[in-house]
Design an enzyme around this catalytic site. Structure first.
Site, PDB file in Angstrom:
ATOM      1  N   GLU A 146     -23.929   1.253  79.805  1.00 39.44           N
ATOM      2  CA  GLU A 146     -23.961   1.532  78.357  1.00 39.44           C
ATOM      3  C   GLU A 146     -24.443   0.308  77.581  1.00 39.44           C
ATOM      4  O   GLU A 146     -25.118   0.432  76.557  1.00 39.44           O
ATOM      5  CB  GLU A 146     -22.574   2.010  77.898  1.00 39.44           C
ATOM      6  CG  GLU A 146     -22.309   3.427  78.407  1.00 39.44           C
ATOM      7  CD  GLU A 146     -20.875   3.709  78.814  1.00 39.44           C
ATOM      8  OE1 GLU A 146     -19.954   3.036  78.325  1.00 39.44           O
ATOM      9  OE2 GLU A 146     -20.684   4.628  79.646  1.00 39.44           O
ATOM     10  N   HIS A 195     -22.744  -3.390  82.113  1.00 44.68           N
ATOM     11  CA  HIS A 195     -22.433  -1.958  82.180  1.00 44.68           C
ATOM     12  C   HIS A 195     -23.652  -1.158  81.693  1.00 44.68           C
ATOM     13  O   HIS A 195     -24.359  -1.595  80.794  1.00 44.68           O
ATOM     14  CB  HIS A 195     -21.209  -1.636  81.323  1.00 44.68           C
ATOM     15  CG  HIS A 195     -20.715  -0.248  81.565  1.00 44.68           C
ATOM     16  ND1 HIS A 195     -21.265   0.848  80.944  1.00 44.68           N
ATOM     17  CD2 HIS A 195     -19.768   0.227  82.410  1.00 44.68           C
ATOM     18  CE1 HIS A 195     -20.655   1.944  81.395  1.00 44.68           C
ATOM     19  NE2 HIS A 195     -19.747   1.586  82.283  1.00 44.68           N
ATOM     20  N   LYS A 202     -13.403   1.787  77.734  1.00 47.78           N
ATOM     21  CA  LYS A 202     -14.533   1.953  76.800  1.00 47.78           C
ATOM     22  C   LYS A 202     -14.028   1.925  75.349  1.00 47.78           C
ATOM     23  O   LYS A 202     -13.090   1.200  75.050  1.00 47.78           O
ATOM     24  CB  LYS A 202     -15.317   3.216  77.154  1.00 47.78           C
ATOM     25  CG  LYS A 202     -15.803   3.181  78.625  1.00 47.78           C
ATOM     26  CD  LYS A 202     -16.791   4.245  78.978  1.00 47.78           C
ATOM     27  CE  LYS A 202     -17.175   4.109  80.443  1.00 47.78           C
ATOM     28  NZ  LYS A 202     -18.173   5.080  80.883  1.00 47.78           N
ATOM     29  N   ASN A 250     -11.911   1.179  82.966  1.00 51.57           N
ATOM     30  CA  ASN A 250     -12.708   0.766  81.815  1.00 51.57           C
ATOM     31  C   ASN A 250     -12.430   1.766  80.702  1.00 51.57           C
ATOM     32  O   ASN A 250     -12.887   2.907  80.760  1.00 51.57           O
ATOM     33  CB  ASN A 250     -14.195   0.770  82.209  1.00 51.57           C
ATOM     34  CG  ASN A 250     -15.107   0.510  81.021  1.00 51.57           C
ATOM     35  OD1 ASN A 250     -14.648   0.192  79.923  1.00 51.57           O
ATOM     36  ND2 ASN A 250     -16.407   0.647  81.236  1.00 51.57           N
TER      37      ASN A 250
HETATM   38  P1  13P Z   1     -16.699   7.766  84.139  1.00 54.97           P
HETATM   39  O1  13P Z   1     -15.612   7.528  85.159  1.00 54.97           O
HETATM   40  O2  13P Z   1     -16.208   8.360  82.866  1.00 54.97           O
HETATM   41  O3  13P Z   1     -17.862   8.501  84.740  1.00 54.97           O
HETATM   42  O4  13P Z   1     -17.254   6.312  83.723  1.00 54.97           O
HETATM   43  C1  13P Z   1     -17.594   5.405  84.710  1.00 54.97           C
HETATM   44  C2  13P Z   1     -17.846   4.100  84.081  1.00 54.97           C
HETATM   45  O5  13P Z   1     -18.809   3.918  83.363  1.00 54.97           O
HETATM   46  C3  13P Z   1     -16.879   3.026  84.316  1.00 54.97           C
HETATM   47  O6  13P Z   1     -17.365   1.804  83.868  1.00 54.97           O
END
Ligand code: 13P
Length: 249
Positions: A97, A95, A12, A10
């Site tokens: 977030e 997710h 992001k 991901n």
């Molecule tokens: P990290 O691997 O940066 O902790 O993020 C995990 C995540 O939210 C994947 O969707």
């Protein structure tokens, strides 16, 4: 184990098109003989670029979100129809977030999941508790609710197109990974909930990824656990030298 491993990145809100293309090229080459199922989820703006590079490879193309409606007056949103048009096969929904920064609730996540499945996209449904929920002994209850509500109205025939990602919020981007034992316990619990909803065969076959500070040095220990079937990787998915070792654990 009948379930295969599914390792997803991901990305992001990172990477310009040029940066995304460079990483996609590296991954296509480095994972060509990889033995697991793979996916990358770039930002919307890089989907078309990355689609052209992963087409014909063993890396699937994912999006990080989609709108709750097919089309219409939804300024700033991106629809499943537009994602399909770009070659997206899978959408990440719920997710943490999205849930915690953008206030998406279980009902909204569920409507998005049903819409995506209806249009032939696969879904990665993310669930996971906050630190205060874990400390209050509510981790299982939170994961149960997000799983049950997220899957409402999704048929047994559609369930094979759903992957669950257990991402404890306190482990995301913090460097604090859940121990393999703690993660496996929640995965087993989510599998039990799937069994209650869809029966034991569905529970056995659903793929449950772990997400939250997965790194090259902890991936193998997590994947060794009975109920952990893959990873949803954030930070470490942004570079080939950290994602490839996870993908080839
Ligand atoms: P990290 O691997 O940066 O902790 O993020 C995990 C995540 O939210 C994947 O969707």
């Amino acid at each position: 184990m009948a379930r295969g491993y599914f390792i997803a990145g991901n990305w992001k809100m990172h990477k310009t098109r040029a940066e995304a293309a460079a990483l996609a090229r590296e991954l296509v080459a480095a994972l060509a003989d990889g033995g697991h199922k793979y996916l990358v989820a770039p930002s919307f703006t890089a989907l078309e670029t990355v689609a052209a590079l992963v087409r014909g490879s063993n890396i699937l193309l994912g999006a990080q979100n989609c709108a709750v409606e097919e089309e219409g007056a939804h300024t700033g949103e991106v629809s499943v129809l537009q994602l399909k048009d770009l070659g997206v096969q899978t959408v990440i929904l719920g997710h943490s977030e999205r849930r915690h920064i953008y206030k998406e609730d279980d009902g909204l996540v569920n409507r998005k999941a049903r819409l995506a499945l209806k249009h032939g996209l696969d879904v990665i449904l993310c669930v996971g508790e906050l630190l205060e929920e874990r400390e209050a002994g509510k981790a299982e209850a939170v994961c149960r609710q997000q799983t049950v509500e997220g899957l409402k109205g999704i048929s047994a025939a559609e369930l094979p197109r759903v992957t669950i990602a257990y991402e404890p919020v306190w482990a995301i981007g913090t460097g604090k990974t859940a121990t393999p034992e703690d993660a496996d316990a929640i995965h087993a619990y989510i599998r039990k909930v799937i069994g209650e909803l869809y029966g034991s065969a569905a529970a056995e076959s659903i793929v449950i990824q772990y997400g939250g500070s997965v790194k090259p040095d902890n991936a193998a220990a997590l994947m060794a656990k009975e109920n952990i079937d893959g990873a949803l990787v954030g930070g470490a998915s942004l570079r080939a030298d950290t994602f490839v070792p996870i993908a080839r654990f």
